[in-house]
Design an enzyme around this catalytic site. Sequence first.
Site, PDB file in Angstrom:
ATOM      1  N   HIS A  70       7.070 -31.537  40.157  1.00 39.74           N
ATOM      2  CA  HIS A  70       7.060 -30.855  41.703  1.00 39.74           C
ATOM      3  C   HIS A  70       7.675 -31.715  42.416  1.00 39.74           C
ATOM      4  O   HIS A  70       7.543 -32.704  42.927  1.00 39.74           O
ATOM      5  CB  HIS A  70       5.324 -30.772  42.050  1.00 39.74           C
ATOM      6  CG  HIS A  70       4.685 -29.882  41.395  1.00 39.74           C
ATOM      7  ND1 HIS A  70       4.279 -28.654  41.948  1.00 39.74           N
ATOM      8  CD2 HIS A  70       4.309 -29.700  40.193  1.00 39.74           C
ATOM      9  CE1 HIS A  70       3.520 -27.845  41.153  1.00 39.74           C
ATOM     10  NE2 HIS A  70       3.750 -28.437  39.862  1.00 39.74           N
ATOM     11  N   ARG A  90       4.148 -27.550  44.897  1.00 38.92           N
ATOM     12  CA  ARG A  90       2.975 -27.297  45.710  1.00 38.92           C
ATOM     13  C   ARG A  90       1.861 -28.195  45.774  1.00 38.92           C
ATOM     14  O   ARG A  90       2.184 -29.416  45.109  1.00 38.92           O
ATOM     15  CB  ARG A  90       2.313 -26.029  45.074  1.00 38.92           C
ATOM     16  CG  ARG A  90       1.718 -26.097  43.756  1.00 38.92           C
ATOM     17  CD  ARG A  90       0.789 -25.071  43.563  1.00 38.92           C
ATOM     18  NE  ARG A  90       1.063 -23.660  43.531  1.00 38.92           N
ATOM     19  CZ  ARG A  90       1.715 -22.956  42.602  1.00 38.92           C
ATOM     20  NH1 ARG A  90       2.228 -23.252  41.518  1.00 38.92           N
ATOM     21  NH2 ARG A  90       1.909 -21.595  43.133  1.00 38.92           N
ATOM     22  N   THR A  91       0.933 -28.360  46.646  1.00 40.66           N
ATOM     23  CA  THR A  91      -0.045 -29.257  46.656  1.00 40.66           C
ATOM     24  C   THR A  91      -1.215 -28.551  46.014  1.00 40.66           C
ATOM     25  O   THR A  91      -1.639 -27.547  46.381  1.00 40.66           O
ATOM     26  CB  THR A  91      -0.540 -29.453  48.358  1.00 40.66           C
ATOM     27  OG1 THR A  91       0.736 -30.022  48.892  1.00 40.66           O
ATOM     28  CG2 THR A  91      -1.332 -30.561  48.273  1.00 40.66           C
ATOM     29  N   GLU A 191      -8.400 -28.185  30.300  1.00 37.91           N
ATOM     30  CA  GLU A 191      -9.781 -27.705  29.724  1.00 37.91           C
ATOM     31  C   GLU A 191     -10.208 -28.448  28.469  1.00 37.91           C
ATOM     32  O   GLU A 191      -9.250 -28.867  27.464  1.00 37.91           O
ATOM     33  CB  GLU A 191      -9.726 -26.371  29.580  1.00 37.91           C
ATOM     34  CG  GLU A 191      -9.517 -25.578  30.796  1.00 37.91           C
ATOM     35  CD  GLU A 191      -8.188 -25.590  31.320  1.00 37.91           C
ATOM     36  OE1 GLU A 191      -7.248 -25.817  30.479  1.00 37.91           O
ATOM     37  OE2 GLU A 191      -7.954 -25.729  32.564  1.00 37.91           O
ATOM     38  N   ASN A 233       2.347 -23.795  27.480  1.00 36.80           N
ATOM     39  CA  ASN A 233       1.682 -24.157  26.382  1.00 36.80           C
ATOM     40  C   ASN A 233       0.351 -23.322  26.061  1.00 36.80           C
ATOM     41  O   ASN A 233      -0.115 -22.657  26.916  1.00 36.80           O
ATOM     42  CB  ASN A 233       1.002 -25.763  27.122  1.00 36.80           C
ATOM     43  CG  ASN A 233      -0.009 -25.705  28.089  1.00 36.80           C
ATOM     44  OD1 ASN A 233       0.397 -25.966  29.103  1.00 36.80           O
ATOM     45  ND2 ASN A 233      -1.262 -25.524  27.867  1.00 36.80           N
TER      46      ASN A 233
HETATM   47  I1  8IG Z   1       1.546 -26.225  32.926  1.00 32.40           I
HETATM   48  O1  8IG Z   1      -3.420 -25.610  29.740  1.00 32.40           O
HETATM   49  C1  8IG Z   1      -0.439 -26.251  32.677  1.00 32.40           C
HETATM   50  N1  8IG Z   1      -1.180 -26.256  33.687  1.00 32.40           N
HETATM   51  N2  8IG Z   1      -5.843 -25.700  33.625  1.00 32.40           N
HETATM   52  N3  8IG Z   1      -4.675 -25.623  31.659  1.00 32.40           N
HETATM   53  C2  8IG Z   1      -4.566 -25.696  33.055  1.00 32.40           C
HETATM   54  N4  8IG Z   1      -3.565 -25.947  33.758  1.00 32.40           N
HETATM   55  C3  8IG Z   1      -2.309 -25.992  33.026  1.00 32.40           C
HETATM   56  C4  8IG Z   1      -2.186 -25.896  31.800  1.00 32.40           C
HETATM   57  C5  8IG Z   1      -3.562 -25.690  30.909  1.00 32.40           C
HETATM   58  N5  8IG Z   1      -0.751 -25.793  31.476  1.00 32.40           N
END
Ligand code: 8IG
Length: 270
Positions: A70, A90-91, A191, A233
């Site tokens: 970022h 972003r923040t 998560e 991902n």
């Molecule tokens: I890049 O798998 C990214 N941001 N919460 N989960 C959450 N935020 C993310 C993820 C993810 N990958």
Amino acid sequence: MPTHPATIEANEKAQESALALADITGVGRHDVAVILGSGWMADADLLGRTVADFPVTNLPHFRPAVAEGHLGRFRSVDVSGERVLVFLGRTHLYEELGVDAATHRVRVASAAGCRSILLTNGCGGLNPAWTPGTPVLISDHINLTGTTPLHGAHFVDLTDLYSKRLRAICMEIDPSLDEGVYAQFRGPMYETPAEVRMAGIMGADLVGMSTGHEAIVARSLGMEILGLSLVTNLAAGLSPHPLSHGEVLAAGKASAARMADLMTRIIPQM
Ligand code: 8IG
């Protein structure tokens, strides 16, 4: 009308940022705003002719970006004659600077004249068919942060929060695009697999840590909103390997040309 002192203060700060922005860019008003999230930085150079480029900290009321990938800059970019205000990075809520800091760019965009905003992010995907680098149009969101970027008794309707009109144009431009519901978690941890299953049962297709709050503020200011996620991902539990920020950046680089092409074609319609 929002009359809570915190809303008034947030909008006043945004006015001050926007005045400084007009001053240092030499661009008095902007038409469209873009926030580039994780995995989207490489797209910035491909959008159009950069008219001005500064660190956000050259403006009052901005905090330096902390998340890797970022950049914490903003640009004024000419995209087919549209004056586009682009934020690189972003923040986030997890930076613990408060909901107003996390949505300041949206208020600044509105104060700078933007009537529409393109919110992008990198996120986890729940659909195993979405390999890293797959773009998904956000059709709706679920706010799992336990908080709100609004203050006081400010009742804002969130029906069709993510513009049907703009999503339809995106699908015409690229018929292979999928749509999905974005669940915003607070972060900063990804998560657990159980939380990903929960989000799926609730109706989520994407999990991330931004965008939902920004969309709420944008709607409260009357802006038209387009949300574009890049699945960088597979969400936890669905991925064969632990989540890493490296794959986020790699997915972004690999998709940059395709995403920049989509953005340069949708922005003139915004
Ligand atoms: I890049 O798998 C990214 N941001 N919460 N989960 C959450 N935020 C993310 C993820 C993810 N990958």
